[in-house]
Motif scaffolding. Structure first.
Motif, mmCIF file in Angstrom:
data_model
loop_
_atom_site.group_PDB
_atom_site.id
_atom_site.type_symbol
_atom_site.label_atom_id
_atom_site.label_comp_id
_atom_site.label_asym_id
_atom_site.label_seq_id
_atom_site.Cartn_x
_atom_site.Cartn_y
_atom_site.Cartn_z
ATOM 1 N N ASP A 70 11.044 2.010 0.983
ATOM 2 C CA ASP A 70 9.753 1.561 1.470
ATOM 3 C C ASP A 70 8.859 1.263 0.264
ATOM 4 O O ASP A 70 9.163 1.654 -0.870
ATOM 5 N N SER A 71 7.762 0.595 0.535
ATOM 6 C CA SER A 71 6.820 0.300 -0.540
ATOM 7 C C SER A 71 6.219 1.601 -1.088
ATOM 8 O O SER A 71 6.026 2.560 -0.342
ATOM 9 N N ARG A 124 1.717 -13.131 9.525
ATOM 10 C CA ARG A 124 2.122 -11.841 10.108
ATOM 11 C C ARG A 124 1.020 -11.302 10.999
ATOM 12 O O ARG A 124 1.284 -10.755 12.062
ATOM 13 N N THR A 130 4.779 -6.679 11.201
ATOM 14 C CA THR A 130 4.629 -6.174 9.829
ATOM 15 C C THR A 130 5.683 -6.840 8.949
ATOM 16 O O THR A 130 6.640 -7.452 9.451
ATOM 17 N N LEU A 132 7.896 -5.381 7.468
ATOM 18 C CA LEU A 132 9.162 -4.651 7.633
ATOM 19 C C LEU A 132 9.995 -5.211 8.775
ATOM 20 O O LEU A 132 11.183 -4.946 8.882
ATOM 21 N N ASP A 133 9.343 -5.973 9.642
ATOM 22 C CA ASP A 133 10.020 -6.549 10.802
ATOM 23 C C ASP A 133 10.939 -7.690 10.352
ATOM 24 O O ASP A 133 10.505 -8.581 9.621
ATOM 25 N N SER A 231 -2.465 3.123 7.222
ATOM 26 C CA SER A 231 -1.430 2.161 6.811
ATOM 27 C C SER A 231 -0.035 2.776 6.948
ATOM 28 O O SER A 231 0.903 2.122 7.405
ATOM 29 N N ARG A 235 2.933 1.464 9.727
ATOM 30 C CA ARG A 235 4.253 1.001 9.284
ATOM 31 C C ARG A 235 5.388 1.834 9.868
ATOM 32 O O ARG A 235 6.539 1.392 9.878
ATOM 33 N N LYS A 236 5.064 3.049 10.303
ATOM 34 C CA LYS A 236 6.123 4.011 10.635
ATOM 35 C C LYS A 236 7.130 3.513 11.688
ATOM 36 O O LYS A 236 8.339 3.640 11.459
ATOM 37 N N ASP A 238 8.178 0.534 12.506
ATOM 38 C CA ASP A 238 9.088 -0.459 11.925
ATOM 39 C C ASP A 238 9.916 0.133 10.785
ATOM 40 O O ASP A 238 11.076 -0.250 10.586
ATOM 41 N N PHE A 239 9.315 1.068 10.065
ATOM 42 C CA PHE A 239 10.077 1.741 9.006
ATOM 43 C C PHE A 239 11.271 2.462 9.633
ATOM 44 O O PHE A 239 12.406 2.332 9.176
#
Ligand SMILES: Nc1ncnc2c1ncn2[C@@H]1O[C@H](COP(=O)(O)OP(=O)(O)OP(=O)(O)O)[C@@H](O)[C@H]1O
Ligand SMILES: O=C(CO)[C@H](O)[C@H](O)COP(=O)(O)O
Length: 408
Positions: A70-71, A124, A130, A132-133, A231, A235-236, A238-239
């Motif tokens: 992840d970033s 997006r 996101t 990540l998608d 943030s 993201r969670k 999709d993460f």
């Protein structure tokens, strides 16, 4: 066209060596040049028969490494440690886009997979997805370009500009000796995954990710605690759906967890780091502590290693990970004095170092990098050395593979 070592005898196996060069034939097969040569051989037993030597022109092929995380999970830091193992500084392409995400050194080119975002920041937002998608990324292009680079063909790779949030005009990427593709999805698409010679996943637990994000985004980028939390939360899903599952495919995973040495620690400063190494991966043999395959728990603190509270604990042993046999090396705690790391290094085997103390030397060289006093820095350095070894083995086997000696 690669030079085919038809006249090299050193790679032949011990029962066959070329005595007199004779007729050489070559033909083209699946884009590879294949050389055949028939020569007399002298066997160890003194007899004489012929050898057939085949040789493919893939010698200069690029070795491809995937690094997923992840970033904000330490990919850039890992890359700096890796390129340092190969020597030479890594820099953005000369005279190119100042916001390029690419880093080039003599041996390596690191490309960031953010460059394959198919939707820019506004796109997006409009579509409500996101980065990540998978729908925000162009996996067809990623596959085509990594495949081309792997087979020695330069590509015009797009650039995702993190400053503007826009897709910039492409940059030319020439095939390097080692191509590292780092980012959110190097192992997501099966076609891209199959191109990887080795893959790594940086698995940072939520608690630690949060601590690192606060450290960077609050201290260095002026974000508020609430916005950082929001943030991470946004993201969670999709993460969990698209990034985390890639760890099952990784050849090595560096897992970063809160310490177990301090009961109920919630500071996230002292870390427990696990290096999970898949067994049976070609050109990669896991590192071990004391005795390969046994289960070991080791507290190295004492006369030879200075440790302040809460100390250091190493563990090593076999395990299974997503149904694969693995070896796991674990370090909980942090070093007080990096120069004493040599004591720990001397108890580890299969490190693929070129000289005694190379791990310690690398760690001292980058003592200012994040994680240099704990298992993150140590294991990133070790994985860097394993990648150098893997690269050397693959290149050596490409030089040798052409020489397949068969008894007539
Ligand atoms: N091993 C570590 N120990 C402590 N902090 C770390 C470690 N690795 C990274 N960090 C923290 O995380 C931040 C991000 O690290 P880095 O830039 O290497 O991550 P990244 O995955 O490349 O991030 P991004 O994808 O957002 O550019 C660092 O500035 C540092 O604060
Ligand atoms: O997860 C990320 C990978 O680094 C980024 O968030 C993604 O690339 C989008 O970048 P930005 O936030 O700069 O628009």
């Amino acid at each position: 066209m690669a030079v085919c070592p038809v006249y090299t005898t050193q790679s032949l196996n011990s029962t066959c060596s070329i005595s007199t060069p004779s007729k050489t034939h070559f033909s083209s097969h699946h884009n590879h040049l294949v050389f055949y040569r028939t020569s007399k051989r002298t066997s160890k037993r003194g007899g004489s028969s012929s050898c057939v030597i085949t040789c493919s022109a893939g010698d200069s092929q690029t070795v491809v490494i995937g690094l997923a995380a992840d970033s904000g999970c330490g990919k850039s830091t890992f890359m700096r440690r890796l390129t340092s193992v190969f020597g030479g500084a890594a820099e953005p392409p000369k005279g190119g886009n100042p916001d390029s995400n690419t880093l080039i050194s003599d041996m390596t080119t690191v490309i960031c997979l953010d460059d394959y975002h198919s939707l820019d920041r506004t796109g997006r937002k409009e579509k409500g997805v996101t980065a990540l998608d998978p729908r925000a990324n162009d996996f067809d292009l990623m596959y085509e370009q990594v495949k081309a680079l792997k087979s020695g063909i330069a590509v015009d790779k797009p650039i995702y500009n993190h400053v503007s949030g826009l897709l910039d005009p492409p940059e030319l990427i020439k095939p390097p000796k080692i191509l590292v593709i780092e980012g959110l999805h190097p192992m997501f698409d099966e076609r891209v995954r199959d191109l990887l010679d080795f893959s790594i996943y940086l698995d940072i637990s939520n608690e630690v990710k949060f601590a690192w994000k606060i450290q960077r985004d609050m201290a260095e980028r002026g974000h508020s605690l609430e916005s950082i939390k929001a943030s991470i939360e946004a993201r969670k899903p999709d993460f969990d759906a698209f990034i985390d599952p890639q760890k099952q495919y990784a050849d090595a995973v560096i897992e970063v967890l809160p310490t177990q040495l301090i009961p109920d620690d919630n500071e996230g400063k002292v870390l427990r780091v696990r290096l999970i190494m898949k067994e049976g991966v070609e050109h990669f043999s896991p590192v071990y502590l004391f005795d390969e395959g046994s289960t070991v728990s080791w507290i190295p603190c004492g006369r030879k290693l200075t440790c302040s509270y809460p100390g250091i604990k190493f563990s090593y042993g076999p395990d299974t990970y997503f149904g694969h046999e693995v070896s796991v090396l674990e370090m909980d705690g942090q070093f007080d004095r990096l120069d004493e790391l040599i004591y720990v290094e001397s108890h580890l085997s299969n490190l693929s170092t070129k000289f005694y103390g190379e791990v310690t030397q690398q760690m001292l060289k980058h003592a200012d990098f994040p994680g240099s006093n704990n298992g993150t820095g140590l294991f990133q350095t070790i994985v860097g050395l394993k990648i150098r070894d893997l690269y050397e083995q693959i290149t050596a086997s490409k030089t040798a593979a052409p020489l397949q000696a068969t008894k007539a």
